[in-house]
Design a protein around this motif. Structure first.
Motif, PDB file in Angstrom:
ATOM      1  N   LYS A 320       0.732  -1.589  -0.213  1.00 58.00           N
ATOM      2  CA  LYS A 320      -0.097   0.018   0.240  1.00 58.00           C
ATOM      3  C   LYS A 320       1.326   0.978   0.172  1.00 58.00           C
ATOM      4  N   ARG A 321       0.596   2.693  -0.279  1.00 53.72           N
ATOM      5  CA  ARG A 321       1.108   3.658  -0.283  1.00 53.72           C
ATOM      6  C   ARG A 321       0.279   4.453   0.685  1.00 53.72           C
ATOM      7  N   GLY A 322       1.954   4.956   1.604  1.00 54.94           N
ATOM      8  CA  GLY A 322       1.740   5.111   2.840  1.00 54.94           C
ATOM      9  C   GLY A 322       2.121   6.944   2.936  1.00 54.94           C
ATOM     10  N   ALA A 323       2.553   7.001   3.934  1.00 58.43           N
ATOM     11  CA  ALA A 323       2.511   8.836   4.495  1.00 58.43           C
ATOM     12  C   ALA A 323       3.514   9.335   3.241  1.00 58.43           C
ATOM     13  N   ASP A 324       3.940  10.296   3.112  1.00 60.05           N
ATOM     14  CA  ASP A 324       5.125  10.027   3.231  1.00 60.05           C
ATOM     15  C   ASP A 324       6.458  10.139   2.126  1.00 60.05           C
ATOM     16  N   GLY A 325       5.739   9.772   1.000  1.00 61.10           N
ATOM     17  CA  GLY A 325       6.470   8.975   0.025  1.00 61.10           C
ATOM     18  C   GLY A 325       6.629   7.680   0.652  1.00 61.10           C
ATOM     19  N   THR A 326       6.113   6.720   1.374  1.00 59.67           N
ATOM     20  CA  THR A 326       6.974   5.530   1.798  1.00 59.67           C
ATOM     21  C   THR A 326       5.595   4.219   1.279  1.00 59.67           C
ATOM     22  N   MET A 327       5.970   3.652   1.572  1.00 66.51           N
ATOM     23  CA  MET A 327       5.509   2.282   0.862  1.00 66.51           C
ATOM     24  C   MET A 327       5.160   0.966   2.138  1.00 66.51           C
ATOM     25  N   MET A 328       4.047   0.952   2.375  1.00 61.85           N
ATOM     26  CA  MET A 328       3.750  -0.427   3.640  1.00 61.85           C
ATOM     27  C   MET A 328       3.697  -1.178   2.679  1.00 61.85           C
ATOM     28  N   LEU A 329       4.297  -2.512   3.752  1.00 65.91           N
ATOM     29  CA  LEU A 329       4.616  -3.882   3.449  1.00 65.91           C
ATOM     30  C   LEU A 329       3.606  -4.621   3.955  1.00 65.91           C
ATOM     31  N   ALA A 330       2.582  -5.283   3.924  1.00 67.12           N
ATOM     32  CA  ALA A 330       1.852  -6.434   4.773  1.00 67.12           C
ATOM     33  C   ALA A 330       2.282  -7.572   4.250  1.00 67.12           C
ATOM     34  N   ASN A 331       2.911  -8.409   5.859  1.00 64.04           N
ATOM     35  CA  ASN A 331       2.746 -10.253   5.185  1.00 64.04           C
ATOM     36  C   ASN A 331       2.214 -10.739   6.624  1.00 64.04           C
ATOM     37  N   PRO A 332       1.298 -11.097   6.024  1.00 62.56           N
ATOM     38  CA  PRO A 332      -0.256 -11.603   7.510  1.00 62.56           C
ATOM     39  C   PRO A 332       0.207 -13.150   7.564  1.00 62.56           C
ATOM     40  N   ASN A 333       0.192 -13.544   6.782  1.00 64.46           N
ATOM     41  CA  ASN A 333       0.627 -14.802   6.467  1.00 64.46           C
ATOM     42  C   ASN A 333       1.773 -15.939   6.374  1.00 64.46           C
ATOM     43  N   SER A 334       3.012 -14.994   6.586  1.00 67.67           N
ATOM     44  CA  SER A 334       4.307 -16.044   6.680  1.00 67.67           C
ATOM     45  C   SER A 334       5.062 -16.085   5.285  1.00 67.67           C
ATOM     46  N   SER A 335       4.676 -14.956   4.381  1.00 71.59           N
ATOM     47  CA  SER A 335       4.565 -15.381   2.612  1.00 71.59           C
ATOM     48  C   SER A 335       6.231 -14.965   2.594  1.00 71.59           C
ATOM     49  N   LEU A 336       6.593 -13.790   3.554  1.00 71.57           N
ATOM     50  CA  LEU A 336       7.645 -13.461   3.471  1.00 71.57           C
ATOM     51  C   LEU A 336       9.073 -13.245   3.235  1.00 71.57           C
ATOM     52  N   ALA A 337      10.043 -13.606   2.441  1.00 70.45           N
ATOM     53  CA  ALA A 337      10.958 -14.677   2.569  1.00 70.45           C
ATOM     54  C   ALA A 337      12.300 -14.765   3.620  1.00 70.45           C
ATOM     55  N   ILE A 338      11.484 -14.765   5.076  1.00 73.04           N
ATOM     56  CA  ILE A 338      12.527 -15.116   6.027  1.00 73.04           C
ATOM     57  C   ILE A 338      13.169 -16.307   6.531  1.00 73.04           C
ATOM     58  N   VAL A 339      12.116 -16.871   6.080  1.00 70.52           N
ATOM     59  CA  VAL A 339      12.287 -18.722   5.625  1.00 70.52           C
ATOM     60  C   VAL A 339      12.519 -19.199   5.170  1.00 70.52           C
ATOM     61  N   ASP A 340      12.606 -20.395   4.368  1.00 67.67           N
ATOM     62  CA  ASP A 340      12.594 -21.366   2.995  1.00 67.67           C
ATOM     63  C   ASP A 340      10.667 -21.431   2.791  1.00 67.67           C
ATOM     64  N   LEU A 341      10.209 -20.947   1.431  1.00 69.06           N
ATOM     65  CA  LEU A 341       8.642 -20.330   1.466  1.00 69.06           C
ATOM     66  C   LEU A 341       8.020 -21.757   1.499  1.00 69.06           C
ATOM     67  N   CYS A 342       9.107 -23.366   1.588  1.00 67.22           N
ATOM     68  CA  CYS A 342       8.461 -24.771   0.995  1.00 67.22           C
ATOM     69  C   CYS A 342       8.752 -25.304   2.355  1.00 67.22           C
ATOM     70  N   SER A 343       9.220 -24.807   3.100  1.00 67.56           N
ATOM     71  CA  SER A 343       8.470 -25.882   3.766  1.00 67.56           C
ATOM     72  C   SER A 343       8.131 -25.321   5.378  1.00 67.56           C
ATOM     73  N   LYS A 344       7.914 -26.269   6.272  1.00 67.60           N
ATOM     74  CA  LYS A 344       6.774 -26.030   7.384  1.00 67.60           C
ATOM     75  C   LYS A 344       6.885 -25.270   7.735  1.00 67.60           C
ATOM     76  N   ALA A 345       7.964 -24.803   8.042  1.00 70.22           N
ATOM     77  CA  ALA A 345       7.945 -23.344   9.098  1.00 70.22           C
ATOM     78  C   ALA A 345       7.288 -22.498   8.762  1.00 70.22           C
ATOM     79  N   ALA A 346       7.227 -22.286   7.461  1.00 71.51           N
ATOM     80  CA  ALA A 346       6.467 -20.943   6.449  1.00 71.51           C
ATOM     81  C   ALA A 346       4.872 -21.107   6.161  1.00 71.51           C
ATOM     82  N   ASP A 347       4.227 -22.184   6.959  1.00 71.21           N
ATOM     83  CA  ASP A 347       2.431 -22.722   7.607  1.00 71.21           C
ATOM     84  C   ASP A 347       2.455 -21.357   8.007  1.00 71.21           C
ATOM     85  N   GLY A 348       1.509 -21.209   8.411  1.00 67.00           N
ATOM     86  CA  GLY A 348       0.223 -20.697   9.489  1.00 67.00           C
ATOM     87  C   GLY A 348       0.727 -18.886   8.949  1.00 67.00           C
TER      88      GLY A 348
END
Length: 369
Positions: A320-348
């Motif tokens: 989403k667009r944010g105030a003052d030229g920023t961008m907001m990113l939401a990751n509500p379902n573990s879909s950010l590549a912090i962990v391997d998206l193919c692993s069980k740890a990425a579920d939930g």
């Protein structure tokens, strides 16, 4: 910084408007032919016509099975448009639009279709308004005082065909219109009144500036990101993200140039997200394919140019667009590549502070491989 305590229902996953979840890609709007409007009963002078009614508390109390508190019918050019992130309207022949607001709702729902005389010559007889998939939108008459009598409004006008069986009786009854939501008598009103009502469906927050689809062009590279210092990470022990970048570079630009449609921007736009965590020395990069949806970009993880090869299409992030030229990113379902998206740890659901990020614009060199 990663933001805490956000209510994720605000990050919509499906915009249920128009014909339900189907949408068919054409509900983004319509551009009526330049010819004057043909139904002279509705529009004697060929201009766009508006009819509406707002029911008071006394009426609603006397009609407990009527859910609709506000109803407006617009005959003419598309009054909905797409002021936010969805692509510009494609030309269709829609000339009729209904917007209703049920009791307690903050915004209307809407549906569009075509209205014509039910006769061989198309000039006489009852007026019938149809929708896609051979469904009925409404039947119309105009009384001797110029009021519009709207009938045959279907309870599932905002739901998919067959939704009663899919949803079950109780949920269908909750989402459908009420038993008395038909046979409306609407007063003629200025066209601007209908346009203002339809504008309530998908309002723009002026404090946030132009939509991302206007800020970020199809052939334009961009880089947004955030680096978190030791002090921040110390006060957010559940945050794994140490550095994050969201960008379109030469690879993503070339991908869109070869297969994308600029007239449907941002649909089909590839973006890349790179993350470095406290636990890893190197960054992990994941590609997402985006589409405009209401006031956000909905981006599904893609196997293109990513570090993972499993089926990850259901892993999503939202921009989403944010105030003052920023961008907001939401990751509500573990879909950010912090962990391997193919692993069980990425579920939930994500359990850390790595859910919502406010990202600053950065030079393109900050997003270089």
């Amino acid at each position: 910084m990663a933001l805490r305590g956000w209510a994720f229902p605000e990050w919509k996953t499906v915009a249920r408007a128009g014909f339900g979840a189907v949408l068919l890609g054409v509900l983004a709007g319509s551009a009526l032919a330049d010819d004057a409007l043909k139904l002279t009963e509705l529009s004697p002078n060929g201009a766009d016509a508006c009819f509406g009614r707002v029911y008071d508390a006394a009426h609603l109390k006397a009609h407990p099975h009527q859910k609709v508190a506000r109803i407006f019918f617009y005959y003419g050019h598309d009054p909905v448009s797409r002021p936010n992130e969805e692509p510009a309207p494609s030309d269709t022949s829609y000339n009729a639009f209904v917007a209703t607001t049920v009791r307690g709702a903050k915004a209307p729902q809407w549906a569009g279709g075509w209205c014509n005389h039910e006769s061989e010559d198309g000039k006489t007889g009852p007026i019938h308004c149809g929708m896609d998939c051979d469904r009925t939108l409404a039947s119309l008459k105009v009384d001797d005082k110029g009021r519009l009598l709207l009938s045959d409004l279907q309870p599932d006008v905002y739901l998919d065909a067959g939704s009663e069986e899919e949803l079950g009786t109780a949920e269908y009854d909750r989402q459908a219109l009420g038993k008395e939501d038909d046979n409306f008598r609407l007063d003629p009103m200025p066209a601007a009144t209908c346009k203002a009502e339809f504008a309530r469906i998908d309002p723009i927050d002026p404090a946030l500036g132009p939509p991302l689809r206007e800020r970020l062009k199809p052939d334009q590279a961009f880089c947004y990101g955030r680096d978190y210092d030791a002090a921040h990470l110390g006060s957010h022990p559940n945050q794994l993200t140490q550095s994050i970048r969201v960008f379109r570079g030469p690879v993503e630009l070339a991908s869109f140039a070869s297969g994308g449609d600029a007239s449907n921007w941002p649909d089909g736009a590839d973006i890349a997200v790179s993350v470095t965590t406290r636990q890893k020395s190197g960054k992990v990069t994941q590609t997402y394919s985006c589409q405009g949806e209401a006031d956000q970009w909905r981006c599904a993880a893609s196997s293109k140019m990513s570090d993972f090869s499993c089926d990850i299409a259901q892993k999503e992030i939202f921009l989403k667009r944010g105030a003052d030229g920023t961008m907001m990113l939401a990751n509500p379902n573990s879909s950010l590549a912090i962990v391997d998206l193919c692993s069980k740890a990425a579920d939930g659901k994500t359990k850390s502070d790595d859910k919502v990020y406010r990202l600053q614009p950065m030079p393109q060199s900050a997003c270089a491989p």
